[in-house]
Design a protein around this motif. Structure first.
Motif: not given
Lengths: 327, 262
Positions: A51-53, A76-77, A79, A81, A87, A104-105, B89-94
């Motif tokens: 998930t690019t984290l 990120r577009r 996926i 999570l 969260a 935010l999307y 984590d959520r924000f960084r996955s957006l």
């Protein structure tokens, strides 16, 4: 074919500890992969890499053909999570949480509002949509978290232990929501500590231990290795346990083992309901007083026992610690 | 660029909703500043007798600085919460602007600091604090105070991302802030300090900020111009804040890029 999720030789270390060691995955679109393993086996690290984290130390991973490191933003577009922490912003209402994620999307105001209403309805949260999320029950929070991950209708969704800490009713409700989503063609990677959960949802299961794959197969293939259901009988009088075990063997139910203070007799019952009926007859004939009688599926412990041939890895360091303590 | 603005505005909206719903935040911009002004104005003020200094005018710049710097902890604790409950984590996955997460938090916390400034000004006015300078120099004074607040807020965000524990942020924040606060002219004139300590205190950015504010507001000051820092508090404060900002912001952005929940 193009896989929805594809990794080659993926590795990640934290300082001296190797969290993930050469993971290879190939998940076809529209299927569910279950990543199974105890705490510290590398499940969450895998999700964070995909998930690019986190950035991998070596190896490659692609989501719907996009490179996770080089095309992180495009990934990120595509996926969603949902993590083990549910969260959501506790101080925002359910509605506000989802609309924020929609913004935010970059879905556009109207679309974000439409999907928010739709998901609240589908997830049974419409009635509590205007309450702050801190007032939600654990199950409601997880549903809101899952809804947030699905808001942009991404082709690939990652669920990191989506039901850990939930009671049975909420767990079943989550399973139903995940199933609905996969029926719509979404690819899901799900991590879990529960074999039953992977069994319920996954088309394929990868078992991790210390960052390495130790088994990979369909739920049925894994279960063959572990054996089928077990019948557990707890007796009031430990002295009768050996008699009960003998009766089960003589009636042809299976080879019983006696454990836990000599009161519990466990026997594999691959023959289904008939075998259970035979066991009841055998025990009745023996006249032993039965405190508890239960059928259970193989647990993760059973999988580990059969895959590794000995106890769970968490216990490895214990003798050393004790020796130190004694000294 | 437009993405940063859209995402930043969405997140500022999130934080503004928090102000009404999180009691600590509401207290930090109402009760806390009022208490500070009254405590320093009446309690400390009653014991202070500095020749040639009207203490009720002198201490207000110090209280402004103190409350601005205390904003660091509020920001740090908020960042820890977002980090530990998985929101980061959520924000960084957006597919959103990453700096918007930090901008949203710091700008909305700056708004909190500005509200606190308004509250303190009103209470200060009620107990006899007056601005004697012109409108623009008064405004410049508030601008400088808020600039200090903004640097402190970014410092708090960095502390939160590095320490990831609200209690640690609180105690380390205190340890960092206290020497700066007391080794400055915020609440006491520096004349009584031994020479070498006075030199250190004169170069303290907080001394520079509070002295410059007193100049801009026409309040009593004790900076008599022995040494460069005492003679040019405006220059020293701007340069010091700019340096801190240029060091802290990139470090915070970098920490955010690597931050994940435990």
């Amino acid at each position: 074919m193009e896989y929805a999720i594809e990794t080659h030789d993926l590795s990640k270390s934290y300082e001296r500890h190797k969290a993930l060691d050469g993971l290879g995955l190939a998940v076809p679109p529209g299927t569910v992969l279950g990543l199974l393993g105890p705490n510290g086996s590398g499940k969450t690290t895998t999700v964070r890499l995909l998930t690019t984290l986190l950035r991998p130390d070596s190896g490659s991973c692609r989501i719907v053909g996009l490179d996770v490191v080089k095309q992180a933003k495009e990934v990120r577009r595509n996926i969603g999570l949902a993590g083990q922490y549910a969260a959501v912003d506790e101080r925002l209402t359910g509605l506000e949480n989802l609309r924020l994620i929609g913004t935010l999307y970059h879905l556009g105001r109207r679309e974000a509002h439409r999907r928010t209403d739709d998901l609240l309805e589908r997830f049974g949260l419409t009635d509590v949509a205007d309450r702050q999320a801190k007032t939600y029950s654990g199950g409601m929070r997880r549903r809101l978290d899952l809804a947030a991950s699905l808001l942009a209708d991404p082709p690939v969704v990652f669920l990191d232990e989506p039901t850990t800490g939930l009671d049975l009713i909420n767990r079943i409700a989550m399973w139903e929501l995940v199933r609905e989503q996969t029926a719509r063609g979404t690819t899901v990677l799900l991590t879990t500590q529960y074999l039953e959960e992977a069994d319920q949802l996954a088309d394929r299961i990868v078992v991790l231990k210390n960052g390495r794959t130790i088994a990979d197969g369909t739920p049925d293939e894994l279960k063959v290795g572990v054996g089928g259901q077990r019948l557990e009988v707890t007796l009031a009088d430990p002295a009768r346990a050996q008699d009960a075990a003998r009766a089960l063997r003589e009636w042809g139910v299976g080879t019983a083992t006696v454990g836990e203070g000599g009161r519990r007799v466990t026997v594999p019952v691959d023959g289904g309901i008939d075998a259970v009926a035979t066991a009841v007859t055998a025990l009745k004939g023996e006249g032993a007083h039965i405190v508890d009688f239960s059928l259970r599926k193989p647990s993760l412990d059973d999988v580990f026992l059969s895959l590794t041939g000995h106890g769970t890895p968490a216990r490895d360091s214990q003798p050393d610690a004790e020796a130190e303590h004694a000294a | 660029m437009s993405e940063v603005i859209v995402d930043g505005v969405a997140l500022i909206g999130r934080h503004i909703k928090h102000i009404r719903r999180v009691p600590q935040k509401l207290l930090s911009v109402t009760v806390m500043p009022v208490t500070m002004v009254l405590a320093f104005g009446y309690i400390l003020g009653s014991a202070m007798d500095v020749p040639g200094v009207e203490y009720r005018e002198y201490f207000m710049a110090g209280v402004f600085a103190q409350v601005m710097v205390a904003g660091m902890t509020t920001t740090g604790v908020g960042v820890c919460e977002d980090l530990n409950n998985g929101l980061v984590d959520r924000f960084r996955s957006l597919p959103m602007s990453r700096s918007a997460v930090l901008i949203g938090r710091t700008v909305s916390d700056l708004l909190l600091s500005a509200i606190a400034c308004v509250v303190m000004s009103v209470v200060g006015f009620a107990i006899g604090w007056r601005i004697h300078g012109g409108f623009w120099s008064a405004l410049a004074g508030f601008g400088l105070v808020l600039l200090l607040g903004f640097v402190a807020i970014w410092g708090g965000a960095l502390l939160g991302l590095v320490l990831r524990n609200a209690e640690a942020v609180g105690s380390l924040g205190f340890v960092i802030v206290m020497p700066f606060m007391f080794l400055s002219s915020a609440f006491i004139p520096l004349d009584g300090l031994p020479g070498w300590l006075r030199a250190v205190a004169q170069w303290n950015p907080l001394t520079a900020v509070t002295d410059q504010c007193r100049r801009l507001w026409g309040n009593s000051t004790t900076a008599h111009g022995d040494g460069f820092a005492a003679a040019h508090p405006g220059l020293v404060s701007l340069v010091a804040l700019a340096v801190l900002f240029v060091v802290i912001v990139p470090a915070t952005v970098r920490s955010f890029g690597k931050a994940t929940a435990r």
